[in-house]
Scaffold this active site. Structure first.
Site, short mmCIF file in Angstrom:
data_model
loop_
_atom_site.label_atom_id
_atom_site.label_comp_id
_atom_site.label_asym_id
_atom_site.label_seq_id
_atom_site.Cartn_x
_atom_site.Cartn_y
_atom_site.Cartn_z
CD GLN A 1 10.92 -68.33 -52.92
OE1 GLN A 1 10.00 -69.01 -53.36
NE2 GLN A 1 12.03 -68.11 -53.60
CG HIS B 1 8.32 -66.62 -63.63
ND1 HIS B 1 8.40 -67.03 -62.31
CD2 HIS B 1 7.62 -65.47 -63.59
CE1 HIS B 1 7.79 -66.16 -61.53
NE2 HIS B 1 7.31 -65.20 -62.29
CB SER C 1 9.27 -65.50 -54.25
OG SER C 1 8.70 -66.30 -55.26
CB ALA D 1 12.75 -64.39 -55.16
CG ASP E 1 8.02 -71.35 -62.35
OD1 ASP E 1 7.99 -70.18 -62.78
OD2 ASP E 1 8.57 -71.66 -61.27
CD GLU F 1 13.08 -67.23 -63.46
OE1 GLU F 1 11.84 -67.35 -63.34
OE2 GLU F 1 13.86 -67.18 -62.50
ZN LIG Z 1 8.81 -68.89 -61.39
#
Ligand SMILES: [Zn+2]
Length: 284
Positions: free
Chosen positions: A169, A253, A195, A190, A204, A250
């Site tokens: 990340q 997600h 995240s 994030a 995802d 999103e």
């Molecule tokens: Zn995601």
């Protein structure tokens, strides 16, 4: 005659005692002044008596937030302040008190330690995921059940991203900041530690045809809208909840929270952030 006098005396006694009673009452009422706290609670319709996620320590913040957001119901004021939304993102942050639980909340106020790696991470199968993807075992089992059900009804689902380490990340976020600047990057990515992908409980997805950012336009998305909760998954950042989640919509997600929590969230049309402050925070 004697009787009449007795009656009159009794009557006078009764009337005067009632009179004294009334006056005493008046006096009690006029001398009573509610405390500052009571006045504030009245301003919030004494909602502290009706909900158990009311937090005394947040009383002044509730009042201030209510003044700024007059359109909100008092319950929503309480929930939003408990989430931390009266303060800017990434301020007043705290480390999650939970590890290896399906109900870990990570958002712009609650982060995970840079050393946190979930237990029981397992590889996802190449038949439905990009290579190198991992997920916590409970979430993986539920995911496979969901993907098989969707597939058998004609709705393909493919995993494009799942567990991401803190350090992954870091590189992802830095790349976004380099490209678009910090302010823009913060709207769609994030910061490291913040995240949800670090929990190993989210995915995802796409349908194998449409790019994942357009997943909303696929038939598989519609199937997920109707069925994901049955397998313990929720759409984590819905279109009409961006103010609460702090994230833009999103459609791709999904977060595993377990069947019970997912069903409640779906039925009541709330976010996981709200569920957390209502039922999990301060209760375990
Ligand atoms: Zn995601």
């Amino acid at each position: 005659m004697k009787n009449i006098i007795t009656y009159i005396v009794i009557a006078i006694c009764l009337i005067s005692s009632i009179w004294i009673g009334i006056n005493n009452n008046k006096e009690e009422k006029s001398n009573y002044s509610p405390s500052k706290k009571e006045l504030k609670l009245r301003e919030l319709n004494n909602i502290n008596k009706k909900i158990d996620y009311f937090q005394d320590k947040n009383l002044d913040r509730y009042i201030a937030y209510k003044k700024k957001n007059k359109q909100l119901k008092i319950k929503d004021v309480i929930k939003r302040v408990n989430i931390g939304l009266d303060k800017p993102y990434y301020t007043a942050t705290q480390k999650t008190p939970y590890q290896n639980k399906d109900y870990i909340l990570v958002n712009k106020y609650i982060y995970m330690d840079e050393n946190y790696i979930p237990n029981n991470l397992e590889d996802l199968e190449p038949s439905y995921s990009r290579s190198g993807m991992k997920l916590v075992k409970t979430a993986k089992t539920a995911l496979e059940e969901m993907i098989n059900a969707a597939k058998s009804e004609g709705y393909p689902i493919r995993v494009m991203s799942s567990y991401r380490s803190y350090h992954y990340q870091v590189s992802l976020y830095n790349k976004y900041v380099e490209n678009d600047g910090k302010e823009a990057a913060d709207t769609y990515s994030a910061r490291p530690g913040y995240s949800e992908h670090q929990t190993g409980l989210c995915i995802d997805i796409d349908d194998g045809v449409i790019n994942y950012t357009n997943f909303e336009n696929s038939k598989s998305f519609k199937w997920m809208q109707e069925n994901a909760y049955k397998y313990g998954f929720i759409l984590r950042y819905p279109k009409d909840k961006t103010e609460i989640t702090g994230y833009t919509y999103e459609s791709w997600h999904y977060r595993y929270v377990g069947k019970e929590i997912a069903s409640y969230i779906k039925k009541n049309n709330i976010t996981f952030d709200e569920y957390y402050v209502m039922f999990i925070e301060n209760k375990n």
